[in-house]
Write an enzyme that holds these catalytic residues in place. Structure first.
Site, PDB file in Angstrom:
ATOM      1  N   SER A  14     -30.399 -42.267   4.961  1.00  0.00           N
ATOM      2  CA  SER A  14     -28.936 -42.410   5.014  1.00  0.00           C
ATOM      3  C   SER A  14     -28.620 -43.773   5.620  1.00  0.00           C
ATOM      4  O   SER A  14     -29.028 -44.794   5.087  1.00  0.00           O
ATOM      5  CB  SER A  14     -28.324 -41.255   5.822  1.00  0.00           C
ATOM      6  OG  SER A  14     -26.917 -41.367   5.863  1.00  0.00           O
ATOM      7  N   HIS A  65     -27.870 -41.210   0.768  1.00  0.00           N
ATOM      8  CA  HIS A  65     -26.439 -40.923   0.754  1.00  0.00           C
ATOM      9  C   HIS A  65     -25.657 -42.133   0.251  1.00  0.00           C
ATOM     10  O   HIS A  65     -25.478 -43.114   0.975  1.00  0.00           O
ATOM     11  CB  HIS A  65     -25.966 -40.544   2.163  1.00  0.00           C
ATOM     12  CG  HIS A  65     -26.695 -39.364   2.731  1.00  0.00           C
ATOM     13  ND1 HIS A  65     -26.809 -39.137   4.089  1.00  0.00           N
ATOM     14  CD2 HIS A  65     -27.348 -38.335   2.123  1.00  0.00           C
ATOM     15  CE1 HIS A  65     -27.498 -38.031   4.284  1.00  0.00           C
ATOM     16  NE2 HIS A  65     -27.839 -37.525   3.110  1.00  0.00           N
ATOM     17  N   ASP A  97     -29.795 -34.157   7.836  1.00  0.00           N
ATOM     18  CA  ASP A  97     -30.139 -33.880   6.443  1.00  0.00           C
ATOM     19  C   ASP A  97     -31.605 -34.226   6.210  1.00  0.00           C
ATOM     20  O   ASP A  97     -32.071 -35.299   6.593  1.00  0.00           O
ATOM     21  CB  ASP A  97     -29.241 -34.697   5.507  1.00  0.00           C
ATOM     22  CG  ASP A  97     -29.399 -34.298   4.052  1.00  0.00           C
ATOM     23  OD1 ASP A  97     -29.845 -33.168   3.797  1.00  0.00           O
ATOM     24  OD2 ASP A  97     -29.060 -35.113   3.174  1.00  0.00           O
TER      25      ASP A  97
END
Length: 362
Positions: free
Chosen positions: A181, A208, A306
């Site tokens: 991310s 992401h 995540d």
């Protein structure tokens, strides 16, 4: 405030749009842990105020008169290294400029997607606060380095012994999954750049990013790395030496089809349980199931957690895991979740991860 935050986060807003300055300022000032210490209407004024005010964080527009955002960013990084969050347009050109900014030292970006739509405005507000607070977690955790993320070559930290020595892991997998991310665009380029083009296993990536960014990002990686890299399409088959990047705005799942592992792309409505898009957890979990654990999972820098559940599932099926260390992570959230959750076989600094993936898969 964050656990280690002893004062307000001081933010400088740099944007030539009076509307965007107003929106960003109003969103940030509603949070009691954030203080907007200055406003600049172009890159030149932004550099001047960065030097004078020494903010903790700068939100920087890309397209501005007198001095554009990337040029201003380079001056800031040279004169007073500061964490910079780029505010960019949701276009192919905006994506390319954003990746140039990340190469130059910006820690992250937020798409400038503020329209008359109430939903779009809500998403922008939530994303802005989330990314600013994510930056705050690193600001109050350790000082800013004078180099861009690409150049971070910090000495390895003393890490907990890995549950399984990496020497024993070589040849134990046939597929690789990588999740990231914040800080991921630069980190992933560093990792993939160290893997040879004749790598014998296929690689899938979930990072992401919004819809308009993953295509240009995959093209950028493909031009800089020996591996073949492309944005994934529904029905793509994982092949040796090919990297498939999950398309922005959708989730990527892997499924077995005969002797092959194929990509399935899913809408957010089909996977409403995931906050982050594309979901690293969903990619890792389905990769573990499709390969029956014959996979290597890698988690790089990023905020939140995540990837932890997916890595845990992969390990439960006999898979192998590598996690980036704290010292070289732009944001330590995703790696921390995996390390503290006990799902990291090996913890390495960024500059060693690509070589380790290559060695283990050789």
């Amino acid at each position: 405030m964050l656990q280690n935050q002893t004062r307000k986060l001081r933010v400088l807003v740099v944007d030539d749009s009076s509307f965007m300055r107003m929106v960003i300022r109003s969103v940030l000032e509603k949070d009691p842990a954030i203080e907007v210490v200055g406003i600049a209407v172009d890159g030149m004024e932004g550099v001047e105020k960065a030097l004078a005010l020494k903010p903790d964080l700068i939100t920087m527009d890309i397209e501005m008169p007198r001095l554009d955002g990337i040029s201003a960013l380079k001056q800031v990084m040279a004169k007073c290294p500061t964490r910079v969050l780029m505010v960019s347009t949701l276009t192919c050109e905006g994506a390319k400029a954003t990746f140039d900014a990340l190469d130059a030292g910006a820690i992250d970006y937020i798409p400038k997607n503020v329209t008359d739509s109430a939903d779009a405005q809500r998403v922008f507000r939530e994303e802005l606060l989330r990314k600013v607070k994510g930056a705050a977690s690193s600001i109050f955790g350790r000082p800013m380095t004078t180099s861009a993320p690409r150049a971070i070559i910090a000495p390895p930290r003393q890490v907990q012994p890995a549950p399984r020595p990496s020497q024993a892991l070589a040849g134990k997998f046939h597929y690789v999954g990588i999740g990231a991310s914040t800080g991921g665009p630069v980190a992933l380029q560093e990792v993939l750049g160290r893997i040879p083009g004749n790598y014998p296993h296929g690689i899938v990536v979930a990072i992401h990013m919004p819809k308009a960014f993953t295509g240009p990002y995959a093209e950028r990686l493909n031009s800089k790395c020996s591996l073949q890299i492309k944005e994934a399409n529904d029905g793509d088959i994982i092949q040796p030496g090919v990297v498939l990047v999950a398309p922005g705005g959708r989730h990527m799942a892997l499924a077995r089809q005969g002797n092959s592992i194929v990509v399935r792309t899913l809408s957010t409505a089909e996977c409403p349980q995931y906050i982050y898009i594309p979901s690293v957890d969903h990619m890792m979990t389905t990769l573990a199931d499709a390969t029956n654990g014959s996979a290597l999972g890698v988690i790089l820098t990023g905020m939140g957690s995540d990837g932890f559940k997916g890595m845990k599932h992969l390990k439960s099926k006999g898979g192998i895991t590598i996690v980036q260390d704290e010292a070289t992570s732009t944001i330590y959230g995703m790696p921390r979740a995996c390390i503290e959750g006990g799902v990291a076989d090996t913890v390495l600094p960024l500059t060693q991860i690509g070589s380790e993936i290559a060695r283990l898969g050789g």
